[in-house]
Design an enzyme around this catalytic site. Sequence first.
Site, PDB file in Angstrom:
ATOM      1  N   ILE B 109       0.821  -1.206   0.000  1.00 38.21           N
ATOM      2  CA  ILE B 109       0.000   0.000   0.000  1.00 38.21           C
ATOM      3  C   ILE B 109       0.856   1.257   0.000  1.00 38.21           C
ATOM      4  O   ILE B 109       0.824   2.058  -0.917  1.00 38.21           O
ATOM      5  CB  ILE B 109      -0.976   0.032   1.199  1.00 38.21           C
ATOM      6  CG1 ILE B 109      -1.898  -1.186   1.183  1.00 38.21           C
ATOM      7  CG2 ILE B 109      -1.827   1.295   1.123  1.00 38.21           C
ATOM      8  CD1 ILE B 109      -2.809  -1.284   2.379  1.00 38.21           C
ATOM      9  N   GLU B 110       1.652   1.425   1.038  1.00 37.44           N
ATOM     10  CA  GLU B 110       2.482   2.622   1.044  1.00 37.44           C
ATOM     11  C   GLU B 110       3.570   2.500   2.085  1.00 37.44           C
ATOM     12  O   GLU B 110       3.573   1.616   2.926  1.00 37.44           O
ATOM     13  CB  GLU B 110       1.642   3.859   1.351  1.00 37.44           C
ATOM     14  CG  GLU B 110       1.082   3.840   2.751  1.00 37.44           C
ATOM     15  CD  GLU B 110       0.686   5.230   3.240  1.00 37.44           C
ATOM     16  OE1 GLU B 110       0.956   6.214   2.532  1.00 37.44           O
ATOM     17  OE2 GLU B 110       0.129   5.310   4.341  1.00 37.44           O
ATOM     18  N   GLU B 111       4.497   3.442   2.025  1.00 35.74           N
ATOM     19  CA  GLU B 111       5.556   3.494   3.005  1.00 35.74           C
ATOM     20  C   GLU B 111       5.255   4.645   3.946  1.00 35.74           C
ATOM     21  O   GLU B 111       5.231   5.800   3.532  1.00 35.74           O
ATOM     22  CB  GLU B 111       6.902   3.697   2.309  1.00 35.74           C
ATOM     23  CG  GLU B 111       8.047   3.685   3.275  1.00 35.74           C
ATOM     24  CD  GLU B 111       9.406   3.775   2.577  1.00 35.74           C
ATOM     25  OE1 GLU B 111       9.454   3.601   1.339  1.00 35.74           O
ATOM     26  OE2 GLU B 111      10.386   4.041   3.275  1.00 35.74           O
ATOM     27  N   VAL B 117       3.545  -0.500   4.722  1.00 32.16           N
ATOM     28  CA  VAL B 117       2.191  -1.025   4.948  1.00 32.16           C
ATOM     29  C   VAL B 117       1.758  -1.830   3.736  1.00 32.16           C
ATOM     30  O   VAL B 117       1.963  -1.406   2.595  1.00 32.16           O
ATOM     31  CB  VAL B 117       1.186   0.121   5.187  1.00 32.16           C
ATOM     32  CG1 VAL B 117      -0.176  -0.440   5.562  1.00 32.16           C
ATOM     33  CG2 VAL B 117       1.690   1.050   6.276  1.00 32.16           C
ATOM     34  N   ASP B 227       0.883  13.968  14.595  1.00 29.84           N
ATOM     35  CA  ASP B 227       1.102  13.843  13.145  1.00 29.84           C
ATOM     36  C   ASP B 227      -0.237  13.748  12.419  1.00 29.84           C
ATOM     37  O   ASP B 227      -0.423  12.876  11.570  1.00 29.84           O
ATOM     38  CB  ASP B 227       1.994  12.644  12.820  1.00 29.84           C
ATOM     39  CG  ASP B 227       2.580  12.744  11.411  1.00 29.84           C
ATOM     40  OD1 ASP B 227       2.512  13.851  10.825  1.00 29.84           O
ATOM     41  OD2 ASP B 227       3.091  11.745  10.893  1.00 29.84           O
TER      42      ASP B 227
END
Lengths: 303, 459
Positions: B109-111, B117, B227
């Site tokens: 999915i993504e970093e 992930v 965040d």
Amino acid sequence: MAALEVKNSLLANPLATPEQLSISSSQLDGVPADLERSIIHAGQKLIQYAGILLRLPQEIITQAIVIFTRYWVGAEGGSLLDIHGAKDISAASLYLTTKGSLSPLSPRSILTVYAYLSTLPSLFLTPRNLPSAPDPSTYHLTEGDLQRRRLALFSAESKLLTTLGHHLHVALPHALALTYLQSLSVLTGFSPQGAAVAKRAFKHLNSCLFNPQSLYLTQQPSALATAAIYLAAKEVGVRLPECEWWEVFDVEREELGFLVVAMVSFKGWVEGERERWGERRVPLTREEIVVEMGRREGGVEEG
Amino acid sequence: MASNSRWADTEEDTAAEIHRKREKEERKRAKQLKAQQEQEAREAREAQAKATSSVSTDIDDRPAKRRRLSGESESNEVHDEQPRPLLRFTAPGWGPSRRIENFETLNHIEEGSYGWVSRAREMATGEIVALKKLKMGNPTEGFPVVALREIQILNQCRHKHIVALREVVVGSKPSDVYMVMEFLEHDLKSLMEDMREPFSPSETKSLLLQLSSAVSYLHSHWILHRDLKTSNILMNNLGQIRLADFGMARHTSNPPPKNLTQLVVTLWYRSPELLLGTTTYGTAVDIWSIGCVFAELLTRSPLLQGRNEADQLAKIFATLGIPTAANWPGFRRLPHAKSLALPSNPPPPPPLRSSFSLLTGAGAQLLERMLALNPDDRPEAEEVLQHRYFQEDPKPKSEKMFPTFPSKAGQERRRRVASPKAPRGREADAGAVGHVDFGGIFSASQDSEAGSGFNLKFR
């Protein structure tokens, strides 16, 4: 009976299951149960002493000892005969607990204190048998030593986390005990007796950490706090209501009785340990344990 | 409550006090009892509901509920009182982490800031989950403290709009540690990139409410997220959002702890006090970030896109005005404020609401308060929830009425998004603001105030 399922609550601890309490990984590896108790007790004391020397709050020391104790429980727990024995896991418990806290410590601080504690002749310390002026050369770690021990510490930390499924939550009974004393109107104003009860109760709660019956793994904080108050009030001579006041704090009579007996009998157990080990050190690593088990077998053959 | 005469006799002078004590005790117990009875009743209802659906499962709970005190207390008390139910707390036990082999990775999915992930399926159940492989960064630290905090904080949180951590699993190497979390189809950032129109006012309201309720839960549990940004807000196809990525989160206190790091929050969502180097801050940093997210929901593009810390401050001041001793007492004492060269008599910036033609007066007022330069002027998350913006028409859209969107995370590799990363530990450049001249920040601001034309919008 109402059951309230809570996760990471300040009021509840995860408790060991009956299966976990019936057998341990160390016993499956052949470590006798009484030797196992002695070793875990010694590992718990290492954390307490290191914590004092590192000026850590008792709150953090307590959490580290509870996590350390959980590690050894059950067939899926850690074994004292693993690569990472009681000493490594003890240091890792303290390191891991301080890491997320407001008083983080470097691996160097912890490893140096553990090296110092290894130089002591025995862990049954009294002010009399403590060396008055320790010689730094006996526990100084060279950069090479430090490097090796740091890797071992991280490896033990990883083992500890995996064995506990990354659940490190510990709820402490101390603040509860104070609240209970206030609701029992024992801690009112500047009553010296009230303060004495509170102090005594805290001492019992701290002693429970080292109790061979692993009380922090089998009882919820409310029960520990109530039993400590019951016993402390008896000892100091402060009267508590004659009704079943412990039920207000959700503690049953049987639970209370069991805990009070466990707390009272602890002193005798520790004295027995002290006599049994005398000047000898309790074995804390796999090698030392193997030697001790060999010695025992030899002793049995002789006798 | 049998006779207590013996007790009273012995301490005559304190009898009154003891009596009071006892009464207090009784009241307390009565209250407790009532709560327990209610709990009991609830339990019973649940058990009954369960019994109707599955008869076999509830048999083993029954004896426990009937348990009584044994021994003499029973014989004494039973006549005049019901058996007293005690509240039992149970917490899930512990056992070793399961192995990653129980899961099958489907797609990347993504970093994120602290891990990779991917979407995965639990083989035994077929359930789809999100797996986050932790980055073991610092070799002198062991298990990363940020991961430790994220796991502990997520374990502590149970909220409808906070992502649920199911368990932590391990691989064969000690460095292979994965967090298993519920899978959600979207994150707000990539979702908005693909939408032709921004969210409607009622959708925006619903999203903002959900986000604020999650943040309010965190703040009331003494947790700062640190965040918040649209790419950390996940959304499923039921119109529900979940706050994720707690790699920067930590516990706080009142008064706030000293010496917190100011290297938190992704640049575009970072509050002015953090940019000015404060080391003592509180929940207001999260509220600022929510303000930035609010603006982004309205327009689909981040409000304040600075290139670096100095540029970010310049953008903030150009959009929201210059801090003064009047609107932000004490800002001059912040570490990096000394090197700021601010214009002495700046023209006021165009009002924020002029950039949001579709926003009502109440909405604009809420946005302006969340983006107040002075952290003390920002509302608490709880106050945000009560704001009249959410009461006026159009009402927040029910989650069930949300449209569904094709999921990128579920089907294909996500396009890399050009959003700056959250700051990373010590490597980031502390105090990079340096000497900056903000004299000319308003030169270009006149163009931005172009009149908003007619705009037809579905509510």
